[in-house]
Design a protein around this motif. Structure first.
Motif, short mmCIF file in Angstrom:
data_model
loop_
_atom_site.label_atom_id
_atom_site.label_comp_id
_atom_site.label_asym_id
_atom_site.label_seq_id
_atom_site.Cartn_x
_atom_site.Cartn_y
_atom_site.Cartn_z
N CYS A 156 0.83 -1.20 0.00
CA CYS A 156 0.00 0.00 0.00
C CYS A 156 0.87 1.26 0.00
O CYS A 156 1.38 1.65 1.05
CB CYS A 156 -0.93 0.01 1.20
N PRO A 157 1.07 1.88 -1.15
CA PRO A 157 1.82 3.14 -1.19
C PRO A 157 0.89 4.34 -1.01
O PRO A 157 -0.32 4.25 -1.25
CB PRO A 157 2.40 3.14 -2.60
N THR A 158 1.48 5.45 -0.58
CA THR A 158 0.76 6.73 -0.53
C THR A 158 1.40 7.64 -1.55
O THR A 158 2.61 7.90 -1.50
CB THR A 158 0.84 7.35 0.87
N VAL A 159 0.58 8.12 -2.48
CA VAL A 159 1.07 8.91 -3.62
C VAL A 159 0.82 10.39 -3.38
O VAL A 159 -0.32 10.81 -3.12
CB VAL A 159 0.38 8.47 -4.93
N ARG A 160 1.89 11.17 -3.47
CA ARG A 160 1.80 12.63 -3.45
C ARG A 160 2.80 13.18 -4.46
O ARG A 160 3.92 12.71 -4.55
CB ARG A 160 2.12 13.19 -2.06
N GLY A 161 2.36 14.18 -5.22
CA GLY A 161 3.24 14.78 -6.20
C GLY A 161 3.71 13.79 -7.26
O GLY A 161 4.81 13.94 -7.81
N GLY A 162 2.89 12.79 -7.55
CA GLY A 162 3.24 11.82 -8.58
C GLY A 162 4.28 10.80 -8.16
O GLY A 162 4.81 10.06 -9.00
N ARG A 163 4.57 10.72 -6.85
CA ARG A 163 5.57 9.78 -6.35
C ARG A 163 5.06 9.11 -5.07
O ARG A 163 4.17 9.62 -4.41
CB ARG A 163 6.89 10.50 -6.05
N PHE A 164 5.70 8.01 -4.72
CA PHE A 164 5.42 7.38 -3.44
C PHE A 164 6.14 8.16 -2.34
O PHE A 164 7.36 8.35 -2.40
CB PHE A 164 5.94 5.95 -3.39
N VAL A 165 5.39 8.59 -1.33
CA VAL A 165 6.03 9.23 -0.17
C VAL A 165 6.14 8.25 0.99
O VAL A 165 7.00 8.40 1.86
CB VAL A 165 5.28 10.50 0.26
N GLU A 166 5.25 7.27 1.03
CA GLU A 166 5.31 6.20 2.02
C GLU A 166 4.85 4.92 1.35
O GLU A 166 4.00 4.94 0.46
CB GLU A 166 4.43 6.49 3.24
N VAL A 167 5.42 3.81 1.80
CA VAL A 167 4.99 2.50 1.33
C VAL A 167 4.85 1.60 2.56
O VAL A 167 5.81 1.43 3.31
CB VAL A 167 5.98 1.87 0.34
N ASP A 168 3.66 1.05 2.74
CA ASP A 168 3.41 0.13 3.85
C ASP A 168 3.14 -1.26 3.29
O ASP A 168 2.30 -1.42 2.39
CB ASP A 168 2.21 0.60 4.68
N ILE A 169 3.87 -2.24 3.81
CA ILE A 169 3.74 -3.61 3.32
C ILE A 169 3.52 -4.55 4.50
O ILE A 169 4.27 -4.50 5.48
CB ILE A 169 5.00 -4.05 2.54
N VAL A 170 2.49 -5.37 4.41
CA VAL A 170 2.32 -6.49 5.33
C VAL A 170 2.77 -7.74 4.58
O VAL A 170 2.22 -8.08 3.54
CB VAL A 170 0.85 -6.63 5.79
N ALA A 171 3.80 -8.40 5.10
CA ALA A 171 4.43 -9.49 4.36
C ALA A 171 4.57 -10.76 5.19
O ALA A 171 5.44 -11.59 4.93
CB ALA A 171 5.81 -9.05 3.85
N ASP A 172 3.72 -10.90 6.18
CA ASP A 172 3.64 -12.15 6.92
C ASP A 172 2.62 -13.02 6.20
O ASP A 172 1.42 -12.73 6.22
CB ASP A 172 3.18 -11.86 8.35
N PRO A 173 3.05 -14.10 5.51
CA PRO A 173 2.13 -14.87 4.66
C PRO A 173 0.90 -15.38 5.39
O PRO A 173 -0.21 -15.35 4.84
CB PRO A 173 3.01 -16.03 4.15
N ASP A 174 1.06 -15.83 6.63
CA ASP A 174 -0.09 -16.34 7.37
C ASP A 174 -1.09 -15.23 7.67
O ASP A 174 -2.31 -15.41 7.55
CB ASP A 174 0.36 -17.01 8.67
N ARG A 175 -0.56 -14.07 8.06
CA ARG A 175 -1.44 -12.94 8.35
C ARG A 175 -2.14 -12.45 7.08
O ARG A 175 -3.34 -12.19 7.09
CB ARG A 175 -0.60 -11.82 8.96
N VAL A 176 -1.39 -12.39 5.98
CA VAL A 176 -1.97 -11.95 4.72
C VAL A 176 -3.06 -12.91 4.25
O VAL A 176 -4.13 -12.50 3.80
CB VAL A 176 -0.88 -11.79 3.64
N ALA A 177 -2.79 -14.19 4.36
CA ALA A 177 -3.79 -15.18 3.93
C ALA A 177 -5.08 -15.05 4.72
O ALA A 177 -6.18 -15.25 4.18
CB ALA A 177 -3.22 -16.58 4.11
N ALA A 178 -4.97 -14.67 5.99
CA ALA A 178 -6.17 -14.48 6.81
C ALA A 178 -6.93 -13.20 6.44
O ALA A 178 -8.15 -13.13 6.60
CB ALA A 178 -5.79 -14.44 8.29
N LEU A 179 -6.20 -12.21 5.91
CA LEU A 179 -6.80 -10.91 5.59
C LEU A 179 -7.35 -10.84 4.19
O LEU A 179 -8.31 -10.11 3.92
CB LEU A 179 -5.77 -9.80 5.78
N VAL A 180 -6.73 -11.55 3.28
CA VAL A 180 -7.09 -11.48 1.86
C VAL A 180 -7.90 -12.71 1.49
O VAL A 180 -7.37 -13.81 1.44
CB VAL A 180 -5.85 -11.36 0.96
#
Length: 281
Positions: free
Chosen positions: A253-277
């Motif tokens: 999940c990036p946050t776009v400002r001024g045509g660029r990413f200013v922040e990027v948040d990633i959840v990369a725990d496969p077990d947690r992601v599988a439960a959320l998605v």
């Protein structure tokens, strides 16, 4: 009688889940808080409750405050890099986006003290008067107002997109194309020089700052993961879900400002992601 009460409670469930998610940053804990609110209502009944929605909102607030305090007590040390649970939806499902709270804002909410978070969430996001918030936090309305004010100052620093979903998607697509091509300079071009990357992978979490360092991390992931990325909407913003062998392993999940990413948040725990998605997401 209980059946009628249950039906009325269900009409408020979505609102209560939204309150609890913003308070807790965890979809599973939010569901637990809402269920506890139902149990309390079932025990107490609605007799004498003039405004059931307001009553339930304050009950959920109390439950979440207790959960936050308990969470802090259990942790011996604060987590170095924690990204709250993302809310992932299909790009076609845009009806609820106006009510979305960006993941970058949720990250800032995680840094607040529990009473500050409660005062800000209930008042600023859901319009609960300070007179009703005060007894929840055990303070006067004036003191509750100050709690929200302190939280507000912190929250002002949260990154927010300055363009709509379609324009965000263009930047995400450019980033994805550069990653797939292994084009380091093209990656740097879509990153703000002071971009912040947060990766919450459970025990292997990290915080990376600066365009060139973040671009290097992106190339390492693109080369080594063998993942397929598909577009999704994450907390109302253009994002991606990475899958390996059709199993979701990361939410981006990036946050776009001024045509660029200013922040990027990633959840990369496969077990947690599988439960959320869920399937098809």
């Amino acid at each position: 009688m209980e059946e009628a009460l249950a039906e009325e409670f269900e009409t408020h469930r979505g609102h209560l889940r939204a309150v609890a998610y913003r308070m807790l940053g965890s979809t599973a804990e939010a569901e637990d808080a809402v269920q506890e609110a139902w149990l309390r209502l079932a025990r107490a009944g609605a007799g004498g409750v003039a405004n059931l929605a307001g009553w339930l909102t304050t009950v959920v607030g109390r439950i979440c405050l207790d959960m936050l305090r308990s969470r802090r007590t259990r942790r011996e040390e604060p987590l170095e890099t924690h990204v709250p649970d993302p809310v992932v939806t299909d790009p076609a499902e845009v009806a609820a986006l106006a009510d979305s709270v960006g993941l970058a804002l949720m990250v800032v909410l995680e840094t607040l003290k529990p009473p500050e978070r409660l005062a800000f969430v209930l008042h600023d996001l859901f319009g609960v008067p300070f007179e009703e918030i005060a007894p929840i936090v055990g303070k006067s309305p004036a003191a509750a107002t100050q709690l929200a004010s302190r939280a507000r100052r912190r929250v002002r620093g949260a990154a927010r997109p300055d363009v709509g979903l379609a324009a965000q998607r263009e930047v995400v697509d450019a980033f994805l194309a550069a990653s797939r091509a292994g084009d380091f300079e093209a990656l740097v071009a879509v990153l703000d020089p002071d971009v912040v990357l947060r990766v919450d992978a459970g025990t292997a979490s990290k915080l990376v700052r600066g365009a060139r360092d973040v671009a290097s991390q992106a190339l390492l992931f693109a080369r080594g993961a063998g993942a397929v990325a598909r577009p999704v909407v994450v907390n109302g913003q253009a994002g991606l879900v990475a899958t390996v062998a059709e199993r979701p392993v990361a939410v981006f999940c990036p946050t776009v400002r001024g045509g660029r990413f200013v922040e990027v948040d990633i959840v990369a725990d496969p077990d947690r992601v599988a439960a959320l998605v869920g399937p098809g997401q």
